[in-house]
Scaffold this motif. Structure first.
Motif, PDB file in Angstrom:
ATOM      1  N   GLN A 383       0.835  -1.209   0.000  1.00  0.00           N
ATOM      2  CA  GLN A 383       0.000   0.000   0.000  1.00  0.00           C
ATOM      3  C   GLN A 383       0.869   1.258   0.000  1.00  0.00           C
ATOM      4  OE1 GLN A 383      -0.309  -2.689   1.921  1.00  0.00           O
ATOM      5  NE2 GLN A 383      -2.413  -3.020   2.646  1.00  0.00           N
ATOM      6  N   ALA A 384       1.958   1.213   0.785  1.00  0.00           N
ATOM      7  CA  ALA A 384       2.845   2.373   0.859  1.00  0.00           C
ATOM      8  C   ALA A 384       3.513   2.642  -0.477  1.00  0.00           C
ATOM      9  CB  ALA A 384       3.903   2.148   1.944  1.00  0.00           C
ATOM     10  N   TYR A 385       3.924   1.590  -1.173  1.00  0.00           N
ATOM     11  CA  TYR A 385       4.527   1.746  -2.493  1.00  0.00           C
ATOM     12  C   TYR A 385       3.581   2.454  -3.446  1.00  0.00           C
ATOM     13  CZ  TYR A 385       9.038  -0.703  -2.713  1.00  0.00           C
ATOM     14  OH  TYR A 385      10.358  -1.029  -2.599  1.00  0.00           O
ATOM     15  N   ILE A 386       2.362   1.958  -3.510  1.00  0.00           N
ATOM     16  CA  ILE A 386       1.402   2.505  -4.478  1.00  0.00           C
ATOM     17  C   ILE A 386       0.994   3.921  -4.109  1.00  0.00           C
ATOM     18  CG2 ILE A 386      -0.934   2.258  -5.403  1.00  0.00           C
ATOM     19  CD1 ILE A 386      -0.535  -0.764  -5.270  1.00  0.00           C
ATOM     20  N   ILE A 387       0.695   4.158  -2.820  1.00  0.00           N
ATOM     21  CA  ILE A 387       0.284   5.498  -2.372  1.00  0.00           C
ATOM     22  C   ILE A 387       1.392   6.512  -2.621  1.00  0.00           C
ATOM     23  CG2 ILE A 387      -0.282   6.895  -0.348  1.00  0.00           C
ATOM     24  CD1 ILE A 387      -1.794   4.425   0.727  1.00  0.00           C
ATOM     25  N   SER A 388       2.620   6.151  -2.240  1.00  0.00           N
ATOM     26  CA  SER A 388       3.727   7.093  -2.405  1.00  0.00           C
ATOM     27  C   SER A 388       3.978   7.388  -3.884  1.00  0.00           C
ATOM     28  CB  SER A 388       4.999   6.544  -1.753  1.00  0.00           C
ATOM     29  OG  SER A 388       5.441   5.354  -2.379  1.00  0.00           O
ATOM     30  N   SER A 389       3.839   6.384  -4.746  1.00  0.00           N
ATOM     31  CA  SER A 389       4.060   6.599  -6.179  1.00  0.00           C
ATOM     32  C   SER A 389       3.005   7.529  -6.772  1.00  0.00           C
ATOM     33  CB  SER A 389       4.055   5.258  -6.914  1.00  0.00           C
ATOM     34  OG  SER A 389       5.124   4.442  -6.479  1.00  0.00           O
ATOM     35  N   ILE A 390       1.760   7.326  -6.391  1.00  0.00           N
ATOM     36  CA  ILE A 390       0.683   8.184  -6.897  1.00  0.00           C
ATOM     37  C   ILE A 390       0.862   9.619  -6.409  1.00  0.00           C
ATOM     38  CG2 ILE A 390      -1.801   8.633  -6.804  1.00  0.00           C
ATOM     39  CD1 ILE A 390      -2.199   5.577  -6.734  1.00  0.00           C
ATOM     40  N   LEU A 391       1.163   9.770  -5.108  1.00  0.00           N
ATOM     41  CA  LEU A 391       1.386  11.112  -4.556  1.00  0.00           C
ATOM     42  C   LEU A 391       2.557  11.796  -5.254  1.00  0.00           C
ATOM     43  CD1 LEU A 391       0.916  10.512  -0.707  1.00  0.00           C
ATOM     44  CD2 LEU A 391      -0.707  11.537  -2.308  1.00  0.00           C
ATOM     45  N   TRP A 392       3.596  11.008  -5.556  1.00  0.00           N
ATOM     46  CA  TRP A 392       4.798  11.557  -6.181  1.00  0.00           C
ATOM     47  C   TRP A 392       4.537  11.968  -7.620  1.00  0.00           C
ATOM     48  CZ3 TRP A 392       8.749  10.229  -9.814  1.00  0.00           C
ATOM     49  CH2 TRP A 392       9.985  10.837  -9.588  1.00  0.00           C
ATOM     50  N   ALA A 393       3.627  11.280  -8.296  1.00  0.00           N
ATOM     51  CA  ALA A 393       3.337  11.584  -9.697  1.00  0.00           C
ATOM     52  C   ALA A 393       2.474  12.833  -9.857  1.00  0.00           C
ATOM     53  CB  ALA A 393       2.639  10.381 -10.351  1.00  0.00           C
ATOM     54  N   ILE A 394       1.606  13.101  -8.893  1.00  0.00           N
ATOM     55  CA  ILE A 394       0.659  14.216  -9.018  1.00  0.00           C
ATOM     56  C   ILE A 394       1.347  15.565  -9.251  1.00  0.00           C
ATOM     57  CG2 ILE A 394      -1.081  15.568  -7.767  1.00  0.00           C
ATOM     58  CD1 ILE A 394      -2.078  12.929  -6.551  1.00  0.00           C
ATOM     59  N   PRO A 395       2.440  15.903  -8.535  1.00  0.00           N
ATOM     60  CA  PRO A 395       3.099  17.194  -8.807  1.00  0.00           C
ATOM     61  C   PRO A 395       3.526  17.373 -10.256  1.00  0.00           C
ATOM     62  CG  PRO A 395       3.896  16.278  -6.749  1.00  0.00           C
ATOM     63  CD  PRO A 395       3.050  15.225  -7.390  1.00  0.00           C
ATOM     64  N   PHE A 396       3.913  16.295 -10.924  1.00  0.00           N
ATOM     65  CA  PHE A 396       4.317  16.420 -12.314  1.00  0.00           C
ATOM     66  C   PHE A 396       3.103  16.580 -13.229  1.00  0.00           C
ATOM     67  CE2 PHE A 396       7.846  14.434 -10.100  1.00  0.00           C
ATOM     68  CZ  PHE A 396       8.894  15.239 -10.524  1.00  0.00           C
ATOM     69  N   ILE A 397       1.947  16.116 -12.777  1.00  0.00           N
ATOM     70  CA  ILE A 397       0.697  16.406 -13.485  1.00  0.00           C
ATOM     71  C   ILE A 397       0.372  17.898 -13.327  1.00  0.00           C
ATOM     72  CG2 ILE A 397      -1.785  15.933 -13.578  1.00  0.00           C
ATOM     73  CD1 ILE A 397      -1.166  13.097 -12.576  1.00  0.00           C
ATOM     74  N   ILE A 398       0.589  18.407 -12.114  1.00  0.00           N
ATOM     75  CA  ILE A 398       0.409  19.848 -11.872  1.00  0.00           C
ATOM     76  C   ILE A 398       1.338  20.650 -12.772  1.00  0.00           C
ATOM     77  CG2 ILE A 398       0.738  21.695 -10.174  1.00  0.00           C
ATOM     78  CD1 ILE A 398      -0.149  19.677  -8.018  1.00  0.00           C
ATOM     79  N   TYR A 399       2.585  20.184 -12.883  1.00  0.00           N
ATOM     80  CA  TYR A 399       3.550  20.872 -13.754  1.00  0.00           C
ATOM     81  C   TYR A 399       3.038  20.912 -15.190  1.00  0.00           C
ATOM     82  CZ  TYR A 399       7.499  21.552 -16.821  1.00  0.00           C
ATOM     83  OH  TYR A 399       8.309  22.010 -17.832  1.00  0.00           O
ATOM     84  N   ILE A 400       2.530  19.787 -15.676  1.00  0.00           N
ATOM     85  CA  ILE A 400       2.002  19.732 -17.040  1.00  0.00           C
ATOM     86  C   ILE A 400       0.877  20.757 -17.223  1.00  0.00           C
ATOM     87  CG2 ILE A 400       0.661  18.304 -18.649  1.00  0.00           C
ATOM     88  CD1 ILE A 400       2.284  15.895 -17.662  1.00  0.00           C
TER      89      ILE A 400
END
Length: 417
Positions: A383-400
């Motif tokens: 769960q920690a792997y998946i949650i942390s990966s999703i949280l980490w990806a969102i800022p780059f979506i914001i950047y886009i």
């Protein structure tokens, strides 16, 4: 040129390339080095981290990749890092070395295609072969070295020689990595990647010194603060020395007890850099952008302090997890912030912060702690792997969302680049 005051133009950091800009018309996405790289890199980061987390958790199977862990480590370090080389040096060289002609148009497209082929090649290395993948990836760095070699060597003050030396070290480590995969070296490929992480962190420290000088002074000027921010070389040099020594000893003497103290020394030396942000007449510590940059230093310090803590234990049970303070945290935050800075300043806009940029920083920090502290709640590892990966990806979506319109259109001030 007639639309701009020449003297004012010379004093603007983001427009020093103007007098040497190539003649002709170029599409906006090929008008400067950072543009095509960031347009490709942000989606690539998002796709790579999400695919890895779901692969690790067993929800999907990337059957064409025989060794998913090595793929993940290499792509998130070298794949992303080489893109950072291209964007940083192609953007910075015309400013650091006046007279250097910016790489644009077809030349820029060819370099970016080489990087992209390297990414595709590593994904399908079992089909195209290690030699092909090695040539593509090594060529990208050699290409950058060739571009910056002349201005660095001819600079009488050798002000940025440390950056060039660091790039050569990373090039050597990358060659060593592929030599290991091919059986020409007995060194562990994973150990080489970990050593390469140390070299990239050194490069980040060296680059931050330049980036902070430009970005924070731009911020001070925009806010009418009559004071100059300086990045003090001795503090950065001490941090570089400590991190380099720790990385060297960890690779060649991985069980040596002195690593605990070298890691703690690295943590302290990085934390000392924060003193640069204490100005004589103005308090800038609580300004959002300044807090972002300080967060990078704090995360770096926490990373090495955590590694030192683990080395003080008799059993090394958390090193690879704590190392994510550097990868997920420092690496992720630096790329997010630098992409924001360059995409804003170098498209003729003023540096800004808003709730979305702040959310991006917070999410990367939360993702970092979620991932790095897994040893304390291993029963929730997946769960920690998946949650942390999703949280980490969102800022780059914001950047886009924020910056892609900047990258796909001409500079707001009408200047080429």
């Amino acid at each position: 040129m007639e639309n701009f005051d020449k003297q004012k133009l010379e004093n603007l950091n983001a427009t020093k390339h103007y007098s040497s800009y190539p003649k002709g018309e170029f599409p906006p996405f090929l008008a400067y080095g950072f543009r095509p790289i960031f347009l490709l890199l942000a989606p690539y980061i998002i796709i790579s981290i999400i695919l890895w987390s779901f692969t690790f958790a067993g929800y999907i199977n990337l059957s064409f990749i025989q060794d998913p862990l090595t793929w993940h480590m290499y792509e998130m370090l070298f794949g992303v890092g080489i893109a950072g080389f291209i964007a940083f040096f192609l953007t910075g060289a015309p400013e650091l070395f006046p007279g250097t002609i910016p790489v644009v148009g077809k030349h820029l497209a060819a370099l970016v295609i080489c990087w992209a082929l390297g990414r595709i090649g590593f994904w399908f290395m079992d089909f195209v072969g290690i030699y092909t993948v090695a040539i593509l990836n090594i060529a990208s760095i050699i290409w950058i070295v060739a571009i910056i070699f002349k201005p660095v060597v001819l600079d009488p003050r050798k002000r940025h020689l440390s950056l060039a030396i660091n790039v050569l070290v990373i090039l050597a480590l990358q060659i060593w990595f592929f030599a290991s995969l091919l059986g020409f070296s007995e060194s562990s490929s994973n150990a080489i990647i970990i050593a390469s992480l140390g070299a990239f962190i050194v490069l980040i420290i060296l680059a931050l010194r330049r980036i902070n000088m430009e970005a924070i002074n731009e911020l001070l000027e925009d806010e009418g603060i009559d004071e100059t921010f300086f990045s003090r070389a001795p503090r950065y040099n001490l941090a570089v020395f400590c991190i380099s020594l720790y990385t060297f000893v960890e690779f060649f003497y991985p069980a040596n007890s002195v690593l605990a103290y070298l890691a703690i020394a690295s943590a302290a030396s990085v934390l000392a850099i924060i003193n640069d942000f204490i100005l004589k007449d103005h308090n800038i510590l609580l300004k959002p952008f300044v807090m972002y940059m300080i967060s990078v230093l704090i995360l770096t310090s926490i990373a090495y302090a955590a590694l030192g803590y683990d080395y003080l234990n008799e059993e090394l049970y958390a090193l690879n997890h704590f190392r994510h303070f550097l990868t997920t945290g420092v690496y992720g935050l630096v790329f997010y912030l630098v992409m924001m800075i360059i995409s804003t300043i170098h498209t003729g806009r003023h540096l800004f912060t808003n709730i979305y940029t702040s959310i991006g920083v917070i999410l990367i920090i939360v993702a970092t702690f979620t991932r790095a502290l897994i040893p304390f709640y291993e029963e929730f590892l997946m769960q920690a792997y998946i949650i942390s990966s999703i949280l980490w990806a969102i800022p780059f979506i914001i950047y886009i969302k924020i910056c892609f319109p900047y990258l796909l259109n001409k500079r707001a001030d009408g200047i080429p680049g």
